[in-house]
Scaffold this motif. Sequence first.
Motif, PDB file in Angstrom:
ATOM      1  N   SER A  86       0.838  -1.192   0.000  1.00 40.44           N
ATOM      2  CA  SER A  86       0.000   0.000   0.000  1.00 40.44           C
ATOM      3  C   SER A  86       0.878   1.249   0.000  1.00 40.44           C
ATOM      4  O   SER A  86       1.886   1.311   0.700  1.00 40.44           O
ATOM      5  N   ALA A 131       1.528   0.595  -8.448  1.00 47.52           N
ATOM      6  CA  ALA A 131       1.070  -0.774  -8.741  1.00 47.52           C
ATOM      7  C   ALA A 131       1.135  -0.995 -10.252  1.00 47.52           C
ATOM      8  O   ALA A 131       0.117  -1.068 -10.927  1.00 47.52           O
ATOM      9  N   SER A 145      -4.434 -10.675  -1.203  1.00 46.68           N
ATOM     10  CA  SER A 145      -4.495  -9.215  -1.249  1.00 46.68           C
ATOM     11  C   SER A 145      -5.339  -8.771  -0.057  1.00 46.68           C
ATOM     12  O   SER A 145      -6.352  -9.397   0.262  1.00 46.68           O
ATOM     13  N   TYR A 152      -6.063  -5.217   2.917  1.00 46.99           N
ATOM     14  CA  TYR A 152      -5.756  -3.878   3.395  1.00 46.99           C
ATOM     15  C   TYR A 152      -5.872  -3.867   4.904  1.00 46.99           C
ATOM     16  O   TYR A 152      -6.511  -4.726   5.507  1.00 46.99           O
ATOM     17  N   SER A 177      -3.971  -8.282  -8.591  1.00 46.32           N
ATOM     18  CA  SER A 177      -3.378  -6.945  -8.625  1.00 46.32           C
ATOM     19  C   SER A 177      -4.215  -6.060  -7.710  1.00 46.32           C
ATOM     20  O   SER A 177      -5.149  -6.526  -7.061  1.00 46.32           O
ATOM     21  N   ASP A 178      -3.890  -4.790  -7.688  1.00 49.45           N
ATOM     22  CA  ASP A 178      -4.756  -3.775  -7.097  1.00 49.45           C
ATOM     23  C   ASP A 178      -5.392  -3.096  -8.307  1.00 49.45           C
ATOM     24  O   ASP A 178      -4.787  -2.202  -8.898  1.00 49.45           O
ATOM     25  N   GLN A 218      -7.704  -0.911  -9.038  1.00 54.29           N
ATOM     26  CA  GLN A 218      -7.869   0.545  -9.056  1.00 54.29           C
ATOM     27  C   GLN A 218      -6.528   1.228  -9.305  1.00 54.29           C
ATOM     28  O   GLN A 218      -6.413   2.117 -10.144  1.00 54.29           O
ATOM     29  N   TYR A 278      -3.704  -0.176 -10.509  1.00 54.48           N
ATOM     30  CA  TYR A 278      -3.123  -0.641 -11.769  1.00 54.48           C
ATOM     31  C   TYR A 278      -3.720   0.102 -12.962  1.00 54.48           C
ATOM     32  O   TYR A 278      -2.995   0.678 -13.771  1.00 54.48           O
ATOM     33  N   ALA A 319      -0.987   2.109  -4.707  1.00 49.60           N
ATOM     34  CA  ALA A 319      -1.827   1.018  -4.219  1.00 49.60           C
ATOM     35  C   ALA A 319      -2.507   1.364  -2.903  1.00 49.60           C
ATOM     36  O   ALA A 319      -1.931   2.061  -2.058  1.00 49.60           O
ATOM     37  N   THR A 320      -3.709   0.864  -2.740  1.00 48.89           N
ATOM     38  CA  THR A 320      -4.394   0.914  -1.449  1.00 48.89           C
ATOM     39  C   THR A 320      -4.407  -0.480  -0.826  1.00 48.89           C
ATOM     40  O   THR A 320      -4.771  -0.632   0.330  1.00 48.89           O
ATOM     41  N   LEU A 321      -4.002  -1.470  -1.618  1.00 44.61           N
ATOM     42  CA  LEU A 321      -3.956  -2.854  -1.154  1.00 44.61           C
ATOM     43  C   LEU A 321      -2.516  -3.308  -0.976  1.00 44.61           C
ATOM     44  O   LEU A 321      -1.598  -2.731  -1.560  1.00 44.61           O
ATOM     45  N   ASN A 322      -2.355  -4.348  -0.207  1.00 45.49           N
ATOM     46  CA  ASN A 322      -1.094  -5.069  -0.085  1.00 45.49           C
ATOM     47  C   ASN A 322      -1.310  -6.440  -0.704  1.00 45.49           C
ATOM     48  O   ASN A 322      -2.382  -7.019  -0.586  1.00 45.49           O
TER      49      ASN A 322
END
Length: 188
Positions: A41, A45, A58, A60, A80-81, A83, A85, A91-94
């Motif tokens: 995050s 990404a 994935s 958050y 992926s993330d 949004q 990508y 990224a807002t995700l891990n």
Amino acid sequence: MEEILRKQIEKIVQLTDEEFRFVLSHFTVKSFKKHQYVLQSGNPAPNDHFVVKGLLKSFYLDEAGKTHILQFAMADWWISDPQAYHNELNATLNIDCLEDTDTYVISLDNREKLCAESRKMEYFFRKKTQAGYIALQKRIQSLMSQSAKERYDQFIHLYPQLSQRLPKALIASYLGISRETLSRMADH
């Protein structure tokens, strides 16, 4: 490894050997170790990952530090993330590896070039994106309308191989329930 990617694509479109070589030229291979982050995050990404081997998640972290798992990805799945990508945002995700993992990686730029050059691949990615939206809608509806037991039973039915590879704590997080609740359901 190439055969796994080709089979994935040919579930939707057929490719000649020459077309597949062209497609393959737009991907790179990456290997990750267990517990290694594929994406964190706050970072760019730039890649979509097609999993050849391994298992990823994935997730958050909310403001209280609680982990919320959005997706697992094993061999023959994409992660992926979306949004970050597609919009070229941070990224807002891990995404991290639960096992040693090998992926085929495609950057947004290479994906756009590939789709511009190949109607088959444009169609393939459109169909994969639609399937992803449908799966997300089903997941949201499940979280909103099903009981914890129904969500657990559905998870076991849809992903029997994952239930054997994942710790109960991760499955519970994915289902939006406590580990204790999951243990009670799994024991009955």
